[in-house]
Design an enzyme around this catalytic site. Structure first.
Site, PDB file in Angstrom:
ATOM      1  N   HIS A  48       4.338  30.397 -70.201  1.00  0.00           N
ATOM      2  CA  HIS A  48       2.975  30.663 -69.767  1.00  0.00           C
ATOM      3  C   HIS A  48       3.010  31.368 -68.415  1.00  0.00           C
ATOM      4  O   HIS A  48       4.051  31.459 -67.761  1.00  0.00           O
ATOM      5  CB  HIS A  48       2.193  29.360 -69.556  1.00  0.00           C
ATOM      6  CG  HIS A  48       2.153  28.433 -70.715  1.00  0.00           C
ATOM      7  ND1 HIS A  48       1.039  28.269 -71.494  1.00  0.00           N
ATOM      8  CD2 HIS A  48       3.088  27.566 -71.209  1.00  0.00           C
ATOM      9  CE1 HIS A  48       1.263  27.350 -72.422  1.00  0.00           C
ATOM     10  NE2 HIS A  48       2.508  26.909 -72.268  1.00  0.00           N
ATOM     11  N   GLU A 130       5.419  27.035 -67.114  1.00  0.00           N
ATOM     12  CA  GLU A 130       4.458  27.936 -66.461  1.00  0.00           C
ATOM     13  C   GLU A 130       5.169  28.736 -65.372  1.00  0.00           C
ATOM     14  O   GLU A 130       5.896  28.174 -64.547  1.00  0.00           O
ATOM     15  CB  GLU A 130       3.313  27.133 -65.833  1.00  0.00           C
ATOM     16  CG  GLU A 130       2.424  26.400 -66.813  1.00  0.00           C
ATOM     17  CD  GLU A 130       1.271  27.257 -67.319  1.00  0.00           C
ATOM     18  OE1 GLU A 130       1.219  28.452 -66.956  1.00  0.00           O
ATOM     19  OE2 GLU A 130       0.425  26.711 -68.060  1.00  0.00           O
ATOM     20  N   HIS A 166       2.584  32.023 -74.607  1.00  0.00           N
ATOM     21  CA  HIS A 166       1.313  31.415 -75.002  1.00  0.00           C
ATOM     22  C   HIS A 166       0.523  32.375 -75.893  1.00  0.00           C
ATOM     23  O   HIS A 166      -0.164  31.968 -76.829  1.00  0.00           O
ATOM     24  CB  HIS A 166       0.520  31.064 -73.744  1.00  0.00           C
ATOM     25  CG  HIS A 166      -0.492  29.995 -73.944  1.00  0.00           C
ATOM     26  ND1 HIS A 166      -1.328  29.573 -72.940  1.00  0.00           N
ATOM     27  CD2 HIS A 166      -0.814  29.242 -75.026  1.00  0.00           C
ATOM     28  CE1 HIS A 166      -2.115  28.609 -73.399  1.00  0.00           C
ATOM     29  NE2 HIS A 166      -1.827  28.398 -74.662  1.00  0.00           N
ATOM     30  N   ASP A 176      -1.244  35.243 -71.992  1.00  0.00           N
ATOM     31  CA  ASP A 176      -0.129  35.076 -71.056  1.00  0.00           C
ATOM     32  C   ASP A 176       1.185  34.775 -71.791  1.00  0.00           C
ATOM     33  O   ASP A 176       1.142  34.249 -72.900  1.00  0.00           O
ATOM     34  CB  ASP A 176      -0.449  33.959 -70.049  1.00  0.00           C
ATOM     35  CG  ASP A 176      -0.718  32.603 -70.712  1.00  0.00           C
ATOM     36  OD1 ASP A 176      -1.591  32.523 -71.598  1.00  0.00           O
ATOM     37  OD2 ASP A 176      -0.045  31.630 -70.349  1.00  0.00           O
TER      38      ASP A 176
END
Length: 209
Positions: A48, A130, A166, A176
């Site tokens: 992400h 992330e 994602h 993303d």
């Protein structure tokens, strides 16, 4: 006191249960048990990107979001996500610093409504990472270095067969990490078979062997 060979080996391993030893641990309340699945079912890594406010880095707001401590009144953008309860297993800052919020043995809340490799609800059997960044923009070399090392360490503990963005598990809903993310660079660092990567990321690569 002399440490036994077994103890020395254990501390050299990258994992302490589902927690990575190299990560800065900051426990999120936003997690749950995974469904009753064989350990081999945790076979997907989801990449992400996030920044808060969007496009601003090093603010500490992502960590606050994942731990339900974000001041919703600190920036006008935060009103649009007010009350959001989310988390990810890992977060990699622009500097390459690694944070962990949820044990990889647990279910983090990063994927939302999603589907990949013939399965729905990717939170159940994936590990979320992330990257500090904004979809469409580029990421920093230290982030790729940390990401590659982390993926290889995850593979040591879990039966990873797939890695995707994602955008690939929630197409049309999420974008993303976006076109600024260099999948080829990650592939070359990991040396994983091309079949583990989304087809859309394979442009310019030789066909899988």
């Amino acid at each position: 006191m002399t440490r036994s060979p077994d103890a020395a080996r254990d501390t050299a391993l990258p994992w302490d249960g589902g927690w990575h030893r190299a990560a800065q641990r900051l426990v999120s309340p936003n997690y749950g048990d995974r469904p009753a699945l064989p350990s081999s079912a945790i076979d997907l890594i989801v990449v992400h990107s996030i920044s808060l406010p969007p496009g601003e880095y090093g603010t500490g707001h992502v960590q606050q979001l994942f731990t339900n401590t974000l001041d919703w009144d600190a920036h006008p953008y935060f009103q649009s996500i007010r009350g959001l309860a989310v988390s990810s297993h890992f977060f990699i800052e622009r500097t390459g610093m690694l944070w962990q919020f949820v044990s990889c043995d647990q279910r983090a809340w990063h994927a939302g409504q999603s589907s990949y490799r013939g399965r729905n609800q990717c939170n159940d059997d994936s590990i979320g990472i992330e990257l500090e960044g904004l979809e469409g923009r580029e990421f920093e070399a230290p982030q790729y270095q940390t990401l590659a090392r982390l993926c290889l360490d995850i593979e040591k503990r879990y039966a990873i067969e797939y890695i995707a963005g994602h955008e690939h598990i929630a197409p049309g809903r999420k974008q993303d990490p976006g076109p600024g993310f260099d999948w080829r660079l990650l592939h070359d660092a990991l040396r994983w078979p091309l079949r583990r990567f989304p087809v859309a990321t394979l442009a310019g690569h030789p066909p899988p062997r």
